[in-house]
Design a protein around this motif. Structure first.
Motif, mmCIF file in Angstrom:
data_model
loop_
_atom_site.group_PDB
_atom_site.id
_atom_site.type_symbol
_atom_site.label_atom_id
_atom_site.label_comp_id
_atom_site.label_asym_id
_atom_site.label_seq_id
_atom_site.Cartn_x
_atom_site.Cartn_y
_atom_site.Cartn_z
ATOM 1 N N TRP A 1 -4.653 -2.474 -14.067
ATOM 2 C CA TRP A 1 -4.701 -2.747 -12.635
ATOM 3 C C TRP A 1 -4.111 -4.113 -12.316
ATOM 4 C CZ3 TRP A 1 -4.930 -0.990 -7.962
ATOM 5 C CH2 TRP A 1 -5.333 -1.814 -6.916
ATOM 6 N N ALA A 2 -4.494 -5.122 -13.071
ATOM 7 C CA ALA A 2 -4.020 -6.473 -12.807
ATOM 8 C C ALA A 2 -2.507 -6.566 -12.955
ATOM 9 C CB ALA A 2 -4.709 -7.459 -13.757
ATOM 10 N N THR A 3 -1.953 -5.868 -13.942
ATOM 11 C CA THR A 3 -0.506 -5.905 -14.158
ATOM 12 C C THR A 3 0.230 -5.154 -13.054
ATOM 13 O OG1 THR A 3 -0.808 -6.043 -16.553
ATOM 14 C CG2 THR A 3 1.358 -5.351 -15.763
ATOM 15 N N MET A 4 -0.209 -3.941 -12.766
ATOM 16 C CA MET A 4 0.535 -3.102 -11.831
ATOM 17 C C MET A 4 0.385 -3.544 -10.374
ATOM 18 S SD MET A 4 0.708 0.669 -13.516
ATOM 19 C CE MET A 4 -1.027 1.058 -13.447
ATOM 20 N N GLN A 5 -0.524 -4.449 -10.103
ATOM 21 C CA GLN A 5 -0.579 -5.051 -8.778
ATOM 22 C C GLN A 5 0.702 -5.810 -8.452
ATOM 23 O OE1 GLN A 5 -2.692 -3.618 -6.715
ATOM 24 N NE2 GLN A 5 -3.577 -5.534 -6.017
ATOM 25 N N HIS A 6 1.451 -6.195 -9.515
ATOM 26 C CA HIS A 6 2.690 -6.959 -9.322
ATOM 27 C C HIS A 6 3.934 -6.075 -9.350
ATOM 28 C CE1 HIS A 6 0.472 -10.740 -9.814
ATOM 29 N NE2 HIS A 6 -0.133 -10.197 -10.860
ATOM 30 N N GLN A 7 3.753 -4.785 -9.574
ATOM 31 C CA GLN A 7 4.919 -3.910 -9.788
ATOM 32 C C GLN A 7 5.657 -3.640 -8.480
ATOM 33 O OE1 GLN A 7 4.396 -1.155 -12.854
ATOM 34 N NE2 GLN A 7 5.756 0.415 -12.059
#
Length: 772
Positions: free
Chosen positions: A43-49
């Motif tokens: 979740w934390a990573t894909m918030q920036h996608q």
């Protein structure tokens, strides 16, 4: 390990759910668990996608909006991210435990499943294993090998994931070395676009942006499985349908994405009963390769409607003013369409006249129309003519270069379009040769280099001695897989710059190296300073991409750093390119790109962070036609048959269309399920028309072998596939890429673009004897 199945009891059953929806959410939860990723990490990573201040997806190249949603990613984009941030490692201990001959028996999925590469490796033939090597030694040894080879015998392939910065450096290194052998991913998919669009409208890329999708009042889709290949586009299609815009789809297969869609972005929609939005107002399953005939039928209907309007003194259906001011060759096109026989149109397209006339009426009433297309148009012998014909259809009503209208080739890999923009091409006439020579003090090779098909031909002839790959899985992506793999092993040099292990690493030459690199999602630190890369999307918008995760290994180098070190070791003193300066500050690479391509990259560093990206200088978007005639050209096809040199008349010959599952992206296989087609646990399946099955004496789930029908002295065969009845036109069948690339003859390609004709492969289906 079995190369295409992961269960003893594969299942094939109907899937009636919409694309997206809870099926997509469930799939991502399962993939996260399989990768050993914590939900919080994902979740934390894909918030920036796909966010203006984040990283750009490494999967497809669809456009990134200026005002992104909280979940600005699709199912496949999320899988690609999980695949890259996996905690699994393919490290020196892994290679110490496995011989290459053993790994060659593993599936594509299981090879990449081992996780991120961590250490530079060199193949030791006495051990049949990869062993660690220091970076400095690897660069020195590779340089020595390159300098011992004729540059014309070495191929420098680049996959669609490499950034604009790395790609520009790569093509300069290649040309300073003395080669124009720069095949790339586009050679395998959209080269028909890169050749066809400039001839029609003077631009090698599409003319529309996301703003046009917001204002169009009709869309065409030809030969594209949007639900699998560019799922985020479905949000714009859904919005168009909700405002009443017709969406008319032509595809031999029924694909869920352009049938029903439930947006995971909308909690209300997700929690509501029902099947979501009906995505296509009309969906026509034309014969594989029947697109020119279908478009001719639509154009014929438009001409008839225009005749009627003219006779009644009404508003013309044709955009006569546009044609007179901007068109060239219209009379020949009109003659071709009016002379076309309806019976032949119906026979070649597989569609009824009444249906095509209905489409013509709908089209004639629209004011702003976008023509979307994919590899269903480009991967044919006459793929270029397919592209010309869609341009003709749009141009006759002035649907080019105005708000809400234009042509939209939907590209695949995340930066494959951008690489061409910054110099990745085997054709020196497409680059600013004089500028490169002036700026950097070297002589650019003037002879044409090898494209993908020509590189494979060179391999088979023994003329290609070295292959240096900046990403990708070349041998699996190309036709005639078995023959190419056999030839690959006879080379002197094989260098793979990669994030994960794949089959190309295991096709060892005399000297073979694996150079592990940082991924796009990872922080690039050079000289203690964080660097930024950039990419171009399908709508010709340039975006910054900011890495957010920690590198998978302290030993990894960035792609720009690897390119620079190879260049410094191989061609020292042969140019004035400031390799170290560029790698120490990527903005200086961008300054160099702007200097070489000022129209497209004006104020590059200042604009690259623009939300939604900044748009390149696309003349056709402004009705500036950069063609030889100075106008938009109506180009007439030779006829309706896009594959005239294959013979499917024998009763036991079918036309194979290769497709992707929704559990893969290009050659990367995330799993063995194709949820949207109801296939579970296998990729060794051939989808056939039920009448064809009965005619050939086949029943559902029968085991068969597939063999190419070609009189060239080469046997191309894959074995032990399952037959499954499917909604596909009679005479056509479908199966998965890349496994079925073995059946595509290398010579079976677009005549001028050299794109493998993977959407029309003549095959025989041979029933296997029952096991005793």
């Amino acid at each position: 390990m079995d190369r295409s199945e992961n269960t003893d009891r594969p299942k094939i059953e109907p899937y009636d759910e919409p694309t997206g929806g809870w099926g997509s959410v469930k799939s991502l939860v399962e993939k996260s668990a399989q990768e050993g990723l914590l939900a919080s990490t994902v979740w934390a990573t894909m918030q920036h996608q796909n966010k203006p201040d984040g990283y750009q997806c490494v999967s497809c190249s669809w456009a990134k909006p200026a005002d992104p949603k909280p979940f600005e990613y699709c199912e496949n984009g999320a899988k690609a991210t999980m695949w890259e941030i996996t905690p699994k490692r393919c490290d020196r201990d892994f290679f110490a435990k496995h011989r290459v001959s053993e790994l060659l028996e593993w599936s594509d999925h299981d090879l990449e499943k081992q996780g991120r590469l961590t250490t530079p490796m060199k193949y030791d033939g006495t051990l049949d294993q990869y062993v660690p090597i220091k970076w400095s030694d690897a660069f020195a040894e590779i340089a020595e090998e390159l300098n011992g080879l004729d540059p014309r015998s070495v191929v420098f392939y680049v996959s669609g994931r490499a950034s604009l910065e790395a790609s520009h450096m790569w093509q300069l290194f290649t040309r300073i070395y003395g080669s124009n052998n720069l095949p790339d991913s586009s050679n395998m998919c959209h080269e028909s676009t890169s050749v066809g669009l400039p001839e029609s409208i003077g631009s090698p890329v599409g003319t529309v942006t996301l703003a046009d999708f917001d204002t169009c009042d009709m869309m065409f889709f030809f030969g594209h499985n949007t639900g699998t290949n560019a799922p985020r586009l479905l949000h714009w299609v859904q919005k168009a349908r909700q405002r009443g815009a017709p969406v008319i789809t032509f595809n031999p297969l029924q694909e869920r994405g352009l049938m029903r869609f439930k947006s995971p972005q909308s909690p209300v929609e997700m929690l509501s009963p029902g099947e979501g939005t009906k995505m296509s107002s009309d969906y026509y399953q034309l014969k594989g390769g029947g697109d020119i005939a279908a478009m001719t039928g639509i154009a014929k209907a438009v001409f008839a409607l225009d005749d009627e309007a003219k006779a009644k003194g009404g508003k013309r259906v044709l955009d006569v003013e546009f044609i007179e001011q901007h068109g060239h060759g219209f009379e020949a096109f009109e003659r071709f369409v009016r002379d076309a026989d309806w019976g032949e149109i119906e026979r070649c397209s597989g569609l009824a006249r009444t249906d095509l006339e209905h489409v013509g009426r709908v089209y004639s009433q629209a004011s702003r129309v976008i023509g979307n297309y994919g590899m269903g148009l480009t991967q044919h012998r006459h793929g270029i003519e397919n592209v010309h014909m869609l341009c003709n259809l749009l141009l006759m009503r002035g649907m080019m270069g105005k708000e809400g209208a234009g042509i939209s080739p939907i590209r695949g890999h995340s930066n494959v379009q951008g690489q061409r923009t910054v110099g990745i091409t085997e054709k020196p006439e497409l680059i600013p040769v004089e500028k490169f020579e002036e700026f950097y003090g070297f002589t650019v090779p003037k002879e044409k280099g090898l494209d993908t098909v020509e590189a494979c031909e060179g391999l088979l002839k023994g003329e290609v001695k070295g292959f240096v790959c900046l990403g990708g899985n070349f041998s699996r992506a190309v036709p005639d897989t078995r023959r190419v793999e056999e030839a690959w092993r006879k080379m002197r040099l094989n260098v793979q710059i990669s994030t994960k292990l794949n089959r190309n690493h295991l096709l060892t030459a005399e000297k073979t190296y694996i150079l592990p690199c940082l991924g796009r999602l990872e922080r690039h630190l050079e000289n203690g300073v964080e660097q930024t890369v950039s990419v171009e999307d399908s709508t010709a918008c340039i975006h910054a991409s900011f890495g957010t995760t920690e590198p998978a290994s302290k030993e990894l180098l960035s792609e720009p750093r690897i390119v620079a070190e190879l260049a410094k070791a191989t061609v020292p003193g042969k140019s004035t390119v400031p390799w170290d300066e560029w790698v120490g500050d990527y903005s200086k690479v961008r300054d160099a790109i702007e200097r070489a391509y000022p129209a497209d990259f004006k104020d590059y560093n200042q604009r690259m962070g623009t939300p939604g990206g900044f748009h390149r200088d696309i003349g056709a978007s402004k009705r500036e036609w950069r063609t030889e005639t100075g106008k938009a050209n109506f180009l007439v096809p030779e006829g309706f048959d896009v594959d005239p040199d294959i013979d499917t008349r024998p009763s036991d010959v079918l036309k194979l269309l290769t497709v992707r599952s929704n559990d893969q992206f290009n050659t990367t296989i995330y799993g063995y399920d194709d949820r949207l087609r109801g296939v579970k646990g296998t990729r060794m399946v051939i989808l056939m028309n039920e009448e064809d099955m009965k005619r050939l004496g086949l029943s559902d789930q029968d085991r068969v072998d597939l063999e190419t029908y070609a009189d060239d002295g080469v046997t191309r065969r894959v074995e032990d596939y399952r037959v499954h009845a499917w909604s596909v036109p009679k005479g056509d069948c479908a199966g998965y890429y890349p496994e079925l690339n073995e059946l595509i003859p290398l010579w079976h390609h677009s005549r001028r673009a050299h794109v493998p004709a993977a959407k029309s492969v003549p095959i025989k289906v041979i029933k296997r004897a029952a096991a005793s």
